[in-house]
Design a protein around this motif. Structure first.
Motif, PDB file in Angstrom:
ATOM      1  N   ASN A 104       0.805  -1.224   0.000  1.00  0.00           N
ATOM      2  CA  ASN A 104       0.000   0.000   0.000  1.00  0.00           C
ATOM      3  C   ASN A 104       0.838   1.274   0.000  1.00  0.00           C
ATOM      4  OD1 ASN A 104      -2.334  -1.553   0.070  1.00  0.00           O
ATOM      5  ND2 ASN A 104      -2.456  -1.526   2.298  1.00  0.00           N
ATOM      6  N   SER A 105       2.153   1.120  -0.038  1.00  0.00           N
ATOM      7  CA  SER A 105       3.044   2.276  -0.065  1.00  0.00           C
ATOM      8  C   SER A 105       3.440   2.612  -1.504  1.00  0.00           C
ATOM      9  CB  SER A 105       4.311   1.995   0.755  1.00  0.00           C
ATOM     10  OG  SER A 105       3.991   1.688   2.093  1.00  0.00           O
ATOM     11  N   ASP A 106       3.982   3.790  -1.667  1.00  0.00           N
ATOM     12  CA  ASP A 106       4.488   4.224  -2.976  1.00  0.00           C
ATOM     13  C   ASP A 106       5.969   3.848  -3.044  1.00  0.00           C
ATOM     14  OD1 ASP A 106       4.946   5.414  -5.388  1.00  0.00           O
ATOM     15  OD2 ASP A 106       4.894   7.478  -4.640  1.00  0.00           O
ATOM     16  N   ILE A 107       6.258   2.660  -3.586  1.00  0.00           N
ATOM     17  CA  ILE A 107       7.615   2.112  -3.578  1.00  0.00           C
ATOM     18  C   ILE A 107       8.464   2.768  -4.659  1.00  0.00           C
ATOM     19  CG2 ILE A 107       8.989   0.005  -3.792  1.00  0.00           C
ATOM     20  CD1 ILE A 107       6.474  -1.541  -2.905  1.00  0.00           C
ATOM     21  N   LYS A 108       9.617   3.286  -4.260  1.00  0.00           N
ATOM     22  CA  LYS A 108      10.537   3.950  -5.180  1.00  0.00           C
ATOM     23  C   LYS A 108      11.930   3.324  -5.055  1.00  0.00           C
ATOM     24  CE  LYS A 108       7.554   7.112  -6.550  1.00  0.00           C
ATOM     25  NZ  LYS A 108       6.999   7.092  -7.932  1.00  0.00           N
ATOM     26  N   PRO A 109      12.313   2.446  -5.982  1.00  0.00           N
ATOM     27  CA  PRO A 109      13.674   1.893  -5.924  1.00  0.00           C
ATOM     28  C   PRO A 109      14.721   3.003  -6.005  1.00  0.00           C
ATOM     29  CG  PRO A 109      12.313   0.642  -7.458  1.00  0.00           C
ATOM     30  CD  PRO A 109      11.529   1.864  -7.082  1.00  0.00           C
ATOM     31  N   ILE A 110      15.716   2.931  -5.140  1.00  0.00           N
ATOM     32  CA  ILE A 110      16.761   3.956  -5.094  1.00  0.00           C
ATOM     33  C   ILE A 110      17.766   3.680  -6.201  1.00  0.00           C
ATOM     34  CG2 ILE A 110      18.570   4.980  -3.666  1.00  0.00           C
ATOM     35  CD1 ILE A 110      16.957   4.110  -1.205  1.00  0.00           C
ATOM     36  N   SER A 111      17.997   4.676  -7.050  1.00  0.00           N
ATOM     37  CA  SER A 111      18.840   4.479  -8.234  1.00  0.00           C
ATOM     38  C   SER A 111      20.238   5.060  -8.087  1.00  0.00           C
ATOM     39  CB  SER A 111      18.162   5.094  -9.470  1.00  0.00           C
ATOM     40  OG  SER A 111      17.895   6.476  -9.265  1.00  0.00           O
ATOM     41  N   HIS A 112      20.471   5.903  -7.056  1.00  0.00           N
ATOM     42  CA  HIS A 112      21.774   6.530  -6.883  1.00  0.00           C
ATOM     43  C   HIS A 112      22.143   6.550  -5.409  1.00  0.00           C
ATOM     44  CE1 HIS A 112      21.716   7.890 -11.053  1.00  0.00           C
ATOM     45  NE2 HIS A 112      20.473   8.333 -10.846  1.00  0.00           N
ATOM     46  N   PRO A 113      23.427   6.480  -5.098  1.00  0.00           N
ATOM     47  CA  PRO A 113      23.843   6.593  -3.686  1.00  0.00           C
ATOM     48  C   PRO A 113      23.592   8.001  -3.174  1.00  0.00           C
ATOM     49  CG  PRO A 113      25.761   6.578  -5.130  1.00  0.00           C
ATOM     50  CD  PRO A 113      24.578   6.276  -6.004  1.00  0.00           C
ATOM     51  N   PRO A 114      23.609   8.209  -1.860  1.00  0.00           N
ATOM     52  CA  PRO A 114      23.362   9.548  -1.300  1.00  0.00           C
ATOM     53  C   PRO A 114      24.368  10.560  -1.838  1.00  0.00           C
ATOM     54  CG  PRO A 114      23.370   7.879   0.422  1.00  0.00           C
ATOM     55  CD  PRO A 114      23.847   7.198  -0.806  1.00  0.00           C
ATOM     56  N   LYS A 115      23.884  11.774  -2.126  1.00  0.00           N
ATOM     57  CA  LYS A 115      24.766  12.825  -2.642  1.00  0.00           C
ATOM     58  C   LYS A 115      25.619  13.430  -1.534  1.00  0.00           C
ATOM     59  CE  LYS A 115      21.707  14.079  -6.462  1.00  0.00           C
ATOM     60  NZ  LYS A 115      20.893  15.158  -7.089  1.00  0.00           N
ATOM     61  N   SER A 116      25.024  13.568  -0.366  1.00  0.00           N
ATOM     62  CA  SER A 116      25.742  14.159   0.762  1.00  0.00           C
ATOM     63  C   SER A 116      26.076  13.090   1.785  1.00  0.00           C
ATOM     64  CB  SER A 116      24.900  15.258   1.418  1.00  0.00           C
ATOM     65  OG  SER A 116      25.535  15.715   2.600  1.00  0.00           O
ATOM     66  N   LEU A 117      27.321  13.100   2.252  1.00  0.00           N
ATOM     67  CA  LEU A 117      27.759  12.162   3.280  1.00  0.00           C
ATOM     68  C   LEU A 117      28.107  12.895   4.570  1.00  0.00           C
ATOM     69  CD1 LEU A 117      30.049   9.818   1.153  1.00  0.00           C
ATOM     70  CD2 LEU A 117      27.622   9.570   1.652  1.00  0.00           C
ATOM     71  N   ALA A 118      27.521  14.094   4.752  1.00  0.00           N
ATOM     72  CA  ALA A 118      27.849  14.894   5.930  1.00  0.00           C
ATOM     73  C   ALA A 118      27.450  14.184   7.216  1.00  0.00           C
ATOM     74  CB  ALA A 118      27.140  16.251   5.841  1.00  0.00           C
ATOM     75  N   PHE A 119      26.404  13.363   7.160  1.00  0.00           N
ATOM     76  CA  PHE A 119      25.913  12.649   8.337  1.00  0.00           C
ATOM     77  C   PHE A 119      26.776  11.431   8.643  1.00  0.00           C
ATOM     78  CE2 PHE A 119      24.360  10.467   4.694  1.00  0.00           C
ATOM     79  CZ  PHE A 119      24.410   9.136   5.056  1.00  0.00           C
ATOM     80  N   PHE A 120      27.587  11.009   7.692  1.00  0.00           N
ATOM     81  CA  PHE A 120      28.234   9.697   7.748  1.00  0.00           C
ATOM     82  C   PHE A 120      29.416   9.705   8.705  1.00  0.00           C
ATOM     83  CE2 PHE A 120      31.126   6.556   5.472  1.00  0.00           C
ATOM     84  CZ  PHE A 120      30.510   5.455   6.028  1.00  0.00           C
ATOM     85  N   ASP A 121      29.331   8.831   9.712  1.00  0.00           N
ATOM     86  CA  ASP A 121      30.402   8.685  10.683  1.00  0.00           C
ATOM     87  C   ASP A 121      31.236   7.470  10.302  1.00  0.00           C
ATOM     88  OD1 ASP A 121      32.088   8.603  12.826  1.00  0.00           O
ATOM     89  OD2 ASP A 121      30.584   7.944  14.286  1.00  0.00           O
ATOM     90  N   ASP A 122      32.455   7.709   9.859  1.00  0.00           N
ATOM     91  CA  ASP A 122      33.319   6.642   9.369  1.00  0.00           C
ATOM     92  C   ASP A 122      34.260   6.132  10.453  1.00  0.00           C
ATOM     93  OD1 ASP A 122      34.299   4.869   7.524  1.00  0.00           O
ATOM     94  OD2 ASP A 122      35.797   6.247   6.736  1.00  0.00           O
ATOM     95  N   SER A 123      33.969   6.442  11.708  1.00  0.00           N
ATOM     96  CA  SER A 123      34.826   5.978  12.790  1.00  0.00           C
ATOM     97  C   SER A 123      34.687   4.466  12.920  1.00  0.00           C
ATOM     98  CB  SER A 123      34.441   6.653  14.108  1.00  0.00           C
ATOM     99  OG  SER A 123      33.111   6.346  14.430  1.00  0.00           O
ATOM    100  N   ARG A 124      35.794   3.790  13.116  1.00  0.00           N
ATOM    101  CA  ARG A 124      35.765   2.338  13.189  1.00  0.00           C
ATOM    102  C   ARG A 124      36.959   1.836  13.981  1.00  0.00           C
ATOM    103  NH1 ARG A 124      36.717   1.292   6.828  1.00  0.00           N
ATOM    104  NH2 ARG A 124      35.403   3.124   6.726  1.00  0.00           N
ATOM    105  N   ASP A 125      36.829   0.611  14.460  1.00  0.00           N
ATOM    106  CA  ASP A 125      37.933  -0.033  15.154  1.00  0.00           C
ATOM    107  C   ASP A 125      38.934  -0.505  14.105  1.00  0.00           C
ATOM    108  OD1 ASP A 125      39.640  -1.771  16.560  1.00  0.00           O
ATOM    109  OD2 ASP A 125      38.080  -2.141  18.049  1.00  0.00           O
TER     110      ASP A 125
END
Length: 482
Positions: A104-125
């Motif tokens: 019942n939702s309006d399904i939209k397949p994602i065709s491109h990766p996110p444009k902005s990665l400002a939220f992305f925390d790449d911290s890792r062990d």
């Protein structure tokens, strides 16, 4: 009160079904007509318009590929998808799982990766090899061999450097006859597949850490549901060994989305895979997952799962033992703290002598609108003599209208086996609470301790301490807010 029924077939089969309310069976009338036409099943002859529209949108969202394995996967998935109807409650495997929330939702397949990665925390062990999927896209798909033994490859299928590995992947990728519509949706909509390859006799000391982050998402008012299709293929050759840790989360503020992921695992003779799976996506999201495992002789596969997220979450696990002396262990814990349906459908097929499988499934439903589903099938075929198979499911209902539907299923055709299964559904026992109160511990604290320890039995089996701590903190936070 739970209803208990037993079904009997010509082979030795035990199928207790537990459900909170009685199911209604309606007799259907059928007509038989003489015809010279070939009779086909409705599913094979009828194309669901909704599925056809979804298939078109998936094809439009992915670019053409020069990769033979990926193109084969897409072609096979497209052919299967177009002859499959969207599942409904009339289908036995979806009897207790309502997927209309997605339809019942309006399904939209994602065709491109996110444009902005400002939220992305790449911290890792630094001691762990970490890879990130954002909306189903593998970030930085270039292969980096640092901290990995010689011959190990972890990266994009499209960037495989070895023709020999490519041929091995081609032989197995998507070669699975038990998948449903969601398996085919992933195969048609996957932009790429991550490949984890371990050569013969190689042991990878530190686990490969895969983190899936859903970035694009809408709100329920708009009904727009972004769809991502991450896919991972793991091939461990003879005597190889590796650990895989998967974590599914959503970006804060992204609530309404659909993650439809697939993991394929092939474990060669004498190989071993330790698999940790943590799912904590938005409580408004849909999370559908397929895990397909093929085990050759003397191999071992261990799965430990903790799932707490998703308005609708379903994990399909299929394990095929294709050799003797094979070990399979599945340990899972589901926690529903809201208006959620958490579903585990598992199938273990033993075809050869001296196979071993043990399954423990535990779930807690802590909300009056929450629901848990367990459908576990263990099939011991004729030549799987001297098999040792056990299955146990335990469910804890903490609210009056909380629901659990449990169907443990043990099918035995071999005659020299050691097999058992059991199921229990209950609230906390008064005697346990009294034990705490008799020692000066108040009722609320006692309940919290008992509920957490119920799930901790599974969490403690996660093989890596950093994952254990993270999951325990998350579960405690959810239980306190429930």
């Amino acid at each position: 009160m739970a209803a208990l029924t037993f079904t009997h077939h010509s082979l030795l089969q035990f199928t207790p079904k537990f459900t909170i309310s009685k199911s209604k069976h309606k007799t259907k009338r059928t007509e038989t007509k003489l015809s010279i036409q070939t009779i086909t099943s409705p599913q094979a002859s009828f194309t669901d318009p909704f599925v056809l529209q979804l298939a078109d949108s998936l094809e439009d969202s992915v670019p053409s590929s020069s990769s033979l394995p990926l193109q084969k996967l897409r072609d096979n998935s497209s052919e299967t998808l177009l002859s499959t109807q969207w599942p409904s409650r009339k289908d036995e495997s979806f009897r207790f799982t309502d997927t209309s929330f997605i339809k019942n939702s309006d399904i939209k397949p994602i065709s491109h990766p996110p444009k902005s990665l400002a939220f992305f925390d790449d911290s890792r062990d630094a001691q762990f090899k970490s890879f990130y999927f954002l909306d189903g896209f593998l970030m930085d798909p270039t292969f980096d061999s640092s901290n990995l033994p010689d011959g190990v490859y972890v990266g994009s299928l499209l960037k495989l450097p070895s023709e020999e590995i490519l041929k091995r992947v081609y032989n197995f990728l998507g070669d699975f006859g038990w998948g449903d519509l969601f398996w085919s949706v992933n195969g048609l909509g996957a932009h790429d597949s991550m490949v984890v390859y371990v050569p013969e006799g190689c042991r990878v000391e530190n686990p490969i850490y895969l983190k899936y982050i859903s970035v694009e998402g809408g709100d329920e008012g708009s009904k727009m549901m972004p769809l991502s299709n991450p896919r991972v293929f793991v091939l461990v050759e003879k005597g190889g060994e590796i650990g895989i840790v998967e974590e599914f989360i959503g970006k804060e503020g992204s609530e309404y989305y659909w993650t439809n992921s697939v993991l394929e695992v092939v474990v060669g003779e004498g190989g071993k895979v330790r698999h940790s799976y943590v799912q904590k996506q938005s409580l408004s999201a849909a999370h559908i997952r397929w895990t397909s495992v093929r085990q050759e002789s003397a191999s071992a596969y261990e799965l430990v799962e903790v799932s707490t997220g998703g308005k609708l979450s379903r994990h399909n696990v299929h394990v095929q033992q294709v050799g003797s002396d094979t070990v399979t262990e599945l340990t899972t814990f589901h926690l529903s703290v809201g208006d959620q349906t958490l579903d585990l459908h598992s199938r273990i097929v033993l075809d050869h002598p001296r196979g071993y499988s043990q399954q423990l499934h535990k779930c807690i439903v802590a909300h009056s609108s929450g629901q848990a589903v367990f459908d576990g099938n263990v099939k011991v075929n004729r030549y799987a003599q001297q098999t040792d198979a056990g299955q146990l499911t335990r469910s804890l209902l903490l609210e009056p209208r909380a629901t659990v539907n449990v169907k443990p299923n043990l099918q035995i055709i071999a005659d020299d086996v050691k097999c058992s299964h059991g199921a229990a559904i209950s609230d906390l026992e008064d005697s346990q609470l009294f034990y705490f109160q008799a020692r000066g511990i108040d009722l609320e604290t006692a309940r919290k301790a008992l509920v957490f320890s119920f799930g901790a039995e599974v969490i403690d089996r996660l093989p890596y301490s950093f994952v254990q701590k993270q999951v325990k903190d998350h579960v405690k936070e959810l239980l306190q807010s429930a």
